[in-house]
Write an enzyme that holds these catalytic residues in place. Structure first.
Site, PDB file in Angstrom:
ATOM      1  N   ASP A  36       0.981  -1.218  -0.078  1.00  0.00           N
ATOM      2  CA  ASP A  36       0.029   0.103   0.074  1.00  0.00           C
ATOM      3  C   ASP A  36       0.647   1.173   0.086  1.00  0.00           C
ATOM      4  O   ASP A  36       1.921   1.397   0.889  1.00  0.00           O
ATOM      5  CB  ASP A  36      -0.809   0.073   1.306  1.00  0.00           C
ATOM      6  CG  ASP A  36      -2.239   0.510   1.226  1.00  0.00           C
ATOM      7  OD1 ASP A  36      -2.617   1.502   0.469  1.00  0.00           O
ATOM      8  OD2 ASP A  36      -3.101  -0.269   1.466  1.00  0.00           O
ATOM      9  N   HIS A  86     -11.218  -3.334   3.105  1.00  0.00           N
ATOM     10  CA  HIS A  86     -11.149  -3.206   4.232  1.00  0.00           C
ATOM     11  C   HIS A  86     -11.989  -1.833   4.709  1.00  0.00           C
ATOM     12  O   HIS A  86     -12.218  -1.681   6.006  1.00  0.00           O
ATOM     13  CB  HIS A  86      -9.737  -3.025   4.797  1.00  0.00           C
ATOM     14  CG  HIS A  86      -9.086  -1.792   4.201  1.00  0.00           C
ATOM     15  ND1 HIS A  86      -8.725  -1.801   2.888  1.00  0.00           N
ATOM     16  CD2 HIS A  86      -8.814  -0.644   4.905  1.00  0.00           C
ATOM     17  CE1 HIS A  86      -8.219  -0.464   2.549  1.00  0.00           C
ATOM     18  NE2 HIS A  86      -8.434   0.026   3.657  1.00  0.00           N
ATOM     19  N   ASP A  87     -12.651  -1.004   3.780  1.00  0.00           N
ATOM     20  CA  ASP A  87     -13.288  -0.097   4.172  1.00  0.00           C
ATOM     21  C   ASP A  87     -14.687  -0.248   3.926  1.00  0.00           C
ATOM     22  O   ASP A  87     -15.856   0.660   4.007  1.00  0.00           O
ATOM     23  CB  ASP A  87     -13.119   1.233   3.175  1.00  0.00           C
ATOM     24  CG  ASP A  87     -11.563   1.664   3.422  1.00  0.00           C
ATOM     25  OD1 ASP A  87     -11.095   1.309   4.652  1.00  0.00           O
ATOM     26  OD2 ASP A  87     -11.159   2.324   2.398  1.00  0.00           O
ATOM     27  N   ASP A 112      -3.245   4.621  -2.503  1.00  0.00           N
ATOM     28  CA  ASP A 112      -4.196   4.961  -1.604  1.00  0.00           C
ATOM     29  C   ASP A 112      -4.442   6.620  -2.202  1.00  0.00           C
ATOM     30  O   ASP A 112      -3.766   7.326  -2.359  1.00  0.00           O
ATOM     31  CB  ASP A 112      -3.752   5.426  -0.265  1.00  0.00           C
ATOM     32  CG  ASP A 112      -4.749   5.433   0.618  1.00  0.00           C
ATOM     33  OD1 ASP A 112      -5.648   4.713   0.949  1.00  0.00           O
ATOM     34  OD2 ASP A 112      -4.982   6.583   1.627  1.00  0.00           O
ATOM     35  N   GLU A 171      -6.099   3.713  -5.925  1.00  0.00           N
ATOM     36  CA  GLU A 171      -7.634   3.976  -5.286  1.00  0.00           C
ATOM     37  C   GLU A 171      -7.997   5.242  -6.063  1.00  0.00           C
ATOM     38  O   GLU A 171      -7.493   6.189  -5.451  1.00  0.00           O
ATOM     39  CB  GLU A 171      -7.411   3.722  -3.657  1.00  0.00           C
ATOM     40  CG  GLU A 171      -8.824   3.428  -3.256  1.00  0.00           C
ATOM     41  CD  GLU A 171      -8.767   4.256  -1.711  1.00  0.00           C
ATOM     42  OE1 GLU A 171      -9.882   3.797  -1.073  1.00  0.00           O
ATOM     43  OE2 GLU A 171      -8.147   5.043  -1.379  1.00  0.00           O
TER      44      GLU A 171
HETATM   45  O1  TEU Z   1      -9.825   4.962   1.497  1.00  0.00           O
HETATM   46  C1  TEU Z   1     -10.092   6.081   0.868  1.00  0.00           C
HETATM   47  C2  TEU Z   1     -11.672   6.486   0.962  1.00  0.00           C
HETATM   48  O2  TEU Z   1     -12.167   6.641  -0.145  1.00  0.00           O
HETATM   49  C3  TEU Z   1     -12.242   6.055   2.134  1.00  0.00           C
HETATM   50  O3  TEU Z   1     -12.587   7.286   2.773  1.00  0.00           O
HETATM   51  C4  TEU Z   1     -13.550   5.633   1.879  1.00  0.00           C
HETATM   52  O4  TEU Z   1     -14.298   6.488   1.178  1.00  0.00           O
HETATM   53  C5  TEU Z   1     -14.206   5.217   3.318  1.00  0.00           C
HETATM   54  O5  TEU Z   1     -13.265   4.364   4.035  1.00  0.00           O
HETATM   55  C6  TEU Z   1     -15.547   4.475   3.105  1.00  0.00           C
HETATM   56  O6  TEU Z   1     -16.080   4.715   4.076  1.00  0.00           O
HETATM   57  C7  TEU Z   1      -8.378   4.940   1.848  1.00  0.00           C
HETATM   58  C8  TEU Z   1      -8.067   3.681   2.695  1.00  0.00           C
HETATM   59  O7  TEU Z   1      -8.655   2.719   1.952  1.00  0.00           O
HETATM   60  C9  TEU Z   1      -8.755   4.089   3.908  1.00  0.00           C
HETATM   61  O8  TEU Z   1      -8.714   2.928   4.855  1.00  0.00           O
HETATM   62  C10 TEU Z   1      -8.183   5.328   4.587  1.00  0.00           C
HETATM   63  O9  TEU Z   1      -8.956   5.389   5.710  1.00  0.00           O
HETATM   64  C11 TEU Z   1      -8.181   6.296   3.613  1.00  0.00           C
HETATM   65  O10 TEU Z   1      -7.787   5.982   2.507  1.00  0.00           O
HETATM   66  C12 TEU Z   1      -7.203   7.285   4.410  1.00  0.00           C
HETATM   67  O11 TEU Z   1      -6.008   6.851   4.025  1.00  0.00           O
END
Ligand code: TEU
Ligand code: CA
Length: 557
Positions: free
Chosen positions: A99, A331-332, A206, A258
């Site tokens: 990442d 994971h989100d 990210d 992403e």
């Molecule tokens: O996620 C970016 C992102 O778009 C998230 O804010 C997403 O919209 C949200 O988690 C949905 O609920 C990335 C990573 O995957 C995330 O884990 C991090 O918190 C974020 O960037 C900041 O680095």
């Protein structure tokens, strides 16, 4: 096809290291834990592992706030542990993608520690500092614009010491880097080369669509909310092309960006097949189908038509021009079987989990399986706010329930159980032993109670399990040229019950037929030739013209 594009024939598996496997009994997953489970991953048949951030971090956002890009977080192990994992994975023919979190750093990163000291500091311009706006005759200032952080509140934080605000699109402990300042790009590129020279196989980048902020916009209010305000900024493609020239071109690797708020048109630039920027991107339209105006905190249930419309648009929109990524989970996101499937009975759970895998992974693009998806892991029924760990969930609860009184406690708990990122972050369910065999002591976040009957060790032994279905499906999709190259055609586009499509190339045709409901649905299967064979299905045998509850069947002709 370009022979170097091994990632077009690969299946990626995302590992959220903190929740995957704890090797030393502190309740936190770690790198030796991943190494321990390589045999399992090899059995499943995945080719590439994407590791969520393992770098030194104060963990305000579980590692997405990095304070040192070139060292490993203590709780995850040492650099030797990392190198051993990389070596062992490579021995098994498994690649490792890291990442890359470079839209922002931690506020504890030495660059920011310097930057915030004084306005003349050599690191000042590494970050985005602006004066506040003040009403004519007062000395009270407001943030430079109305942008909001993804984790709520203003995206600007005021600093007494230097009398300016800094930008943070995420938590205030995640200040945004200033990509317009050339030394930032130089440092990032150097760090990337350092990791690639160690032998890693690529990067998942990210929020890479957010790195270029329009200087004009930084002092202007935006009509749009959240990070859409700065997505796909004016110089983002220029910076990625520079990264490609300076770094990526020298290595045989894969990259996936992403890219929140990406459109098909933008994706065709980010991931076009001329390979001037990235190899593919993650789009979020699919993840937004059950969102709604107010974002993710609601009871909205998805409509199949919306899911199909998004998939169709991206399949057709990138075909022949760029490359798709395919994911139901990360994971989100909440767990797909709870979200788009049915967990009301064990049979529906099993059938719908297999059906969902079938519906997605026969499309064109690289599949990304998220840990536990191959076991049909579900959302978790946390009852207390104290059980949640995620900064986004906790901030949302505080803001809507405690500060603004907009949402009742009961409603918010229900919304969290539906949409919280913690649904994806409960420990991987390895066995029916205490703590699901993830750890010998109490994990950092609660284990889902269903581990007693839903776990890897049970499913590895059962040929009819979701795990064994994934194994079979992975074997099929990564070896099929029709799936890699074929075009896409859909049937019954307006149906709210079934998803039917054909992938075809000069080599043949594959028909994918999925029932998204708990009803028996009659379907016209006349497009499938009499002598077609069933490649895979989630029931024993198949009766033509009918799809049973959550049935999926795939034909090859
Ligand atoms: O996620 C970016 C992102 O778009 C998230 O804010 C997403 O919209 C949200 O988690 C949905 O609920 C990335 C990573 O995957 C995330 O884990 C991090 O918190 C974020 O960037 C900041 O680095
Ligand atoms: Ca540990």
């Amino acid at each position: 096809m370009d022979q170097n594009c091994w990632w077009k024939k690969s299946v990626v598996y995302e590992i959220y290291v903190k929740s995957f496997k704890d090797s030393n009994g502190d309740g936190i997953g770690d790198l030796p834990g991943v190494t321990e489970k390589l045999g399992y991953l090899q059995e499943l048949g995945v080719d590439v592992l994407w590791l969520t951030p393992v770098y030194e971090s104060p963990n305000d956002d579980n590692g997405y706030d990095i304070s040192d890009y070139c060292s490993i977080m203590d709780t995850f192990g040492t650099m030797e542990d990392f190198e051993r994992l990389l070596g062992e994975a490579h021995k098994r023919g498994i690649r490792i993608v890291m990442d890359l979190v470079v839209n922002h750093t931690s506020d504890e990163h030495p660059w920011f520690v310097e930057s915030r000291k004084d306005r003349e500091n050599p690191f000042r311009d590494y970050y985005i500092w602006r004066d506040g706006r003040s009403e004519d005759d007062t000395s009270i200032t407001e943030p430079p614009n109305n942008w909001t952080s993804s984790f709520l509140g203003s995206a600007w934080q005021y600093e007494e010491t230097t009398g300016q605000y800094y930008l943070h699109m995420f938590s205030k402990k995640q200040p945004d880097l200033n990509w317009d300042y050339p030394p930032v790009r130089r440092q990032v590129f150097e760090m990337m080369r350092w990791w690639l020279d160690k032998g890693i196989d690529g990067f998942r980048m990210d929020v890479i669509s957010l790195i270029s902020k329009d200087p004009q916009m930084l002092c202007t209010d935006s009509e749009v909310k959240g990070h859409t305000a700065c997505a796909n900024g004016p110089r983002v493609h220029e910076y990625l092309r520079e990264m490609r020239r300076e770094v990526l071109n020298s290595y045989d690797i894969m990259t996936v960006g992403e890219t929140p708020a990406v459109t098909v048109e933008e994706a065709n630039q980010y991931a076009s097949s001329d390979r001037k920027e990235l190899d593919m991107v993650f789009q979020f339209e699919l993840m937004d189908v059950d969102g709604g105006e107010s974002g993710k905190w609601n009871d909205t249930r998805y409509r199949l038509k919306d899911v199909k419309q998004v998939l169709r648009k991206w399949q057709k929109g990138l075909h022949g021009q760029a490359w798709n990524s395919l994911f139901w989970n990360n994971h989100d996101q909440p767990r797909v079987v709870s979200r788009f499937g049915n967990t009301a009975t064990p049979v529906y759970w099993e059938k719908s989990a297999k059906m969902l895998a079938t519906a997605l992974y026969f499309l064109q693009g690289t599949p990304y399986i998220y840990q536990g998806e191959e076991l049909g892991m579900t959302n978790v029924a946390f009852q207390e706010i104290g059980e949640f760990r995620d900064i986004e969930s906790l901030n949302a609860y505080r803001e809507y329930v405690e500060v603004k009184h907009q949402i009742s406690h009961e409603d918010m708990m229900r919304y969290l159980r539906k949409s919280s990122r913690d649904n994806a972050r409960t420990p991987m369910q390895w066995s029916d032993e205490p703590y699901a065999g993830f750890s010998v002591c109490e994990p950092w976040i609660g284990v889902n109670d269903n581990y007693r009957w839903m776990n890897a060790s049970k499913q590895q032994k059962d040929p009819d399990s979701i795990f064994c279905y994934y194994k079979k499906l992975i074997g099929i999709v990564k070896n099929s040229d029709i799936i890699r190259d074929g075009d896409y055609m859909e049937y019954c586009e307006d149906s709210e019950k079934v998803y039917l499509y054909r992938r075809s190339s000069p080599e043949g045709a594959i028909y994918v037929m999925c029932n998204f409901t708990s009803e028996v649905v009659a379907v016209d299967e006349s497009m499938v030739a009499e002598d077609a064979v069933v490649l895979i299905g989630n029931y024993d045998g198949h009766r033509r013209g009918v799809l049973r509850e959550y049935e999926a069947v795939v034909w090859l002709k």
